[in-house]
Enzyme design. Structure first.
Site, short mmCIF file in Angstrom:
data_model
loop_
_atom_site.label_atom_id
_atom_site.label_comp_id
_atom_site.label_asym_id
_atom_site.label_seq_id
_atom_site.Cartn_x
_atom_site.Cartn_y
_atom_site.Cartn_z
N ASP A 158 0.81 -1.22 0.00
CA ASP A 158 0.00 0.00 0.00
C ASP A 158 0.84 1.28 0.00
OD1 ASP A 158 -2.09 -1.80 0.26
OD2 ASP A 158 -2.31 -1.48 2.42
N ARG B 13 -0.69 -8.85 -4.83
CA ARG B 13 0.29 -9.12 -3.76
C ARG B 13 1.13 -10.35 -4.03
NH1 ARG B 13 -3.08 -8.68 1.58
NH2 ARG B 13 -2.40 -10.82 1.82
N ARG C 116 -17.94 -3.02 -17.47
CA ARG C 116 -17.50 -4.25 -16.81
C ARG C 116 -16.56 -3.89 -15.66
NH1 ARG C 116 -21.05 -5.98 -19.48
NH2 ARG C 116 -21.04 -7.77 -20.88
N GLY D 78 -5.03 -1.03 -1.51
CA GLY D 78 -4.38 0.18 -0.98
C GLY D 78 -4.94 0.62 0.35
N ARG D 79 -5.95 -0.08 0.79
CA ARG D 79 -6.66 0.24 2.03
C ARG D 79 -7.12 1.70 2.04
NH1 ARG D 79 -7.00 -3.70 6.16
NH2 ARG D 79 -4.89 -4.42 6.35
O1 F6P Z 1 -2.32 -3.99 3.44
C1 F6P Z 1 -2.18 -4.77 2.32
C2 F6P Z 1 -3.52 -5.20 1.80
O2 F6P Z 1 -3.31 -5.95 0.61
C3 F6P Z 1 -4.53 -4.08 1.54
O3 F6P Z 1 -4.28 -3.38 0.35
C4 F6P Z 1 -5.83 -4.83 1.56
O4 F6P Z 1 -6.91 -4.01 1.93
C5 F6P Z 1 -5.58 -5.87 2.61
O5 F6P Z 1 -4.18 -6.03 2.73
C6 F6P Z 1 -6.21 -7.20 2.31
O6 F6P Z 1 -6.01 -8.03 3.38
P1 F6P Z 1 -6.29 -9.59 3.39
O7 F6P Z 1 -5.11 -10.26 2.74
O8 F6P Z 1 -6.40 -9.94 4.83
O9 F6P Z 1 -7.53 -9.84 2.61
#
Ligand code: F6P
Length: 343
Positions: A128, A277, A268, A171-172
């Site tokens: 993020d 990630r 869409r 990105g939270r």
């Molecule tokens: O903080 C990293 C992140 O990938 C955020 O962007 C996202 O909101 C969150 O973690 C998702 O978390 P989880 O893997 O617990 O679903």
């Protein structure tokens, strides 16, 4: 021989293995033993560890995820967990600890150092890029690359079908990933948590583009973005982690439906989710993570506990862990630069 423990906590992120490798290789060269703690703070509470050798970290540099595993565990949530953590620290003969994580993991590290006097150092990570105390975190560059590639691919299908493509990214509560990838991918509109958006204005940008003869559009929306009439970010109901974070998501679908009904253009939605990630870290992230890992061992050597590695300009420096505990929101100047290309 003195022993350094290392753990990775919170959401995984490309580059974690590069940190582990750097800590292990550097520590061994300096005469320390290294103990890997599995699944973040949970491993120290429940006693799940594995000794790390140069052999065990060989070949992990290009691998995504973390060979140690991770979890969103807060040992301060339960008193007996802190007691267990302390007794395991003693049982395993730890002298020092490297905590690799984001705001939550580093918050625990800081508390362990400040309240309990444990010799802990930190390494900041998160895709993020929202940690204060460092210019960039590793994992971010890789995530931006993944999203940019996705936007490039969505462009060709959007153009062929004359559709609006909404891309929801992670990105939270910060819009770094959305803005950097949107800018790199030539998005026609980027929506971020730092700026409430107006749905009429979003549709206006799309129409403006159509009027220019471009019969498709790409809209990048950060998972934490909010329309101006709401006060709450969209999230999956009911799921809250140990640190009180809800699982975000849903804004993309909402936005797609709004755009389609208001503009009558077929729309869409793509939610990129955890693809952002996963997988191999970029070269930039491998280098940054490696330099952070080396710095963490240096901090231990210099007895600069309660500090973490940080990127300032092109230098790796030491900063107090608590500097990372406040949120680094998107630089408005970067967003304004991206906005020049909207519509
Ligand atoms: O903080 C990293 C992140 O990938 C955020 O962007 C996202 O909101 C969150 O973690 C998702 O978390 P989880 O893997 O617990 O679903």
């Amino acid at each position: 021989m003195e022993k350094i423990g290392i753990l990775t906590g919170g959401g995984d992120c490309p580059g974690l293995n590069a940190v582990i490798r750097a800590v292990v290789r550097r520590s061994h060269a300096l005469g320390y033993d290294v103990l890997g703690i599995k699944k973040g703070w949970a491993g120290l509470i429940h006693g799940h560890v594995e000794p790390l050798t140069d052999f065990s970290v060989s070949g992990i540099l290009p691998r995504g995820g973390t060979i140690l595993g991770t979890s969103r565990t807060n040992p301060f949530k339960q008193l007996d967990h802190i007691h267990k953590l302390k007794s395991n620290w003693q049982k395993f003969g730890l002298n020092y600890l490297v905590a690799v994580g984001g705001e939550d993991t580093l918050g625990v590290a800081n508390k362990l150092f400040k309240q309990e006097g444990y010799p802990v150092v930190g390494v900041p990570k998160t895709i993020d890029n929202d940690l204060a105390g460092t210019d960039y975190t590793f994992g971010f560059d890789t995530a931006v690359q993944i999203v940019t590639e996705a936007i490039d691919r969505l462009h060709t299908t959007a153009e062929s079908h004359k559709r609006v493509m909404v891309v929801e990214v992670m990105g939270r509560h910060a819009g770094w990933i959305a803005t950097h990838s949107g800018m790199a991918g030539g998005a026609d509109c980027i929506l971020v948590p730092e700026r409430r958006f107006n749905i009429d204005e979003v549709c206006g940008l799309i129409r403006k583009r159509i009027d220019r003869g471009k019969e498709f559009a790409i809209v990048v929306v950060a998972e934490g973005a909010m329309p101006d009439e709401t006060h709450q970010v969209m999230s999956k109901q009911g799921h809250v982690d140990d640190f009180g974070h809800a699982q975000l998501g849903g804004i993309g679908d909402w936005l797609g439906a709004q755009i389609e009904s208001r503009t009558a253009i077929e729309t869409r939605v793509t939610v990129l989710g955890h693809v952002q990630r996963g997988g191999t870290p970029s070269a930039y992230d491998r280098v940054l993570a490696t330099r952070f890992g080396l710095k963490a061992v240096e901090l231990i050597r210099q007895k600069e506990f309660g500090h973490m590695a940080s990127l300032r300009g092109t230098d790796i420096v030491a900063v107090p862990i608590e500097d990372a505990l406040s949120q680094k929101l998107l630089d408005p100047k970067v967003f304004d630069d991206a906005a020049v290309f909207f519509g």
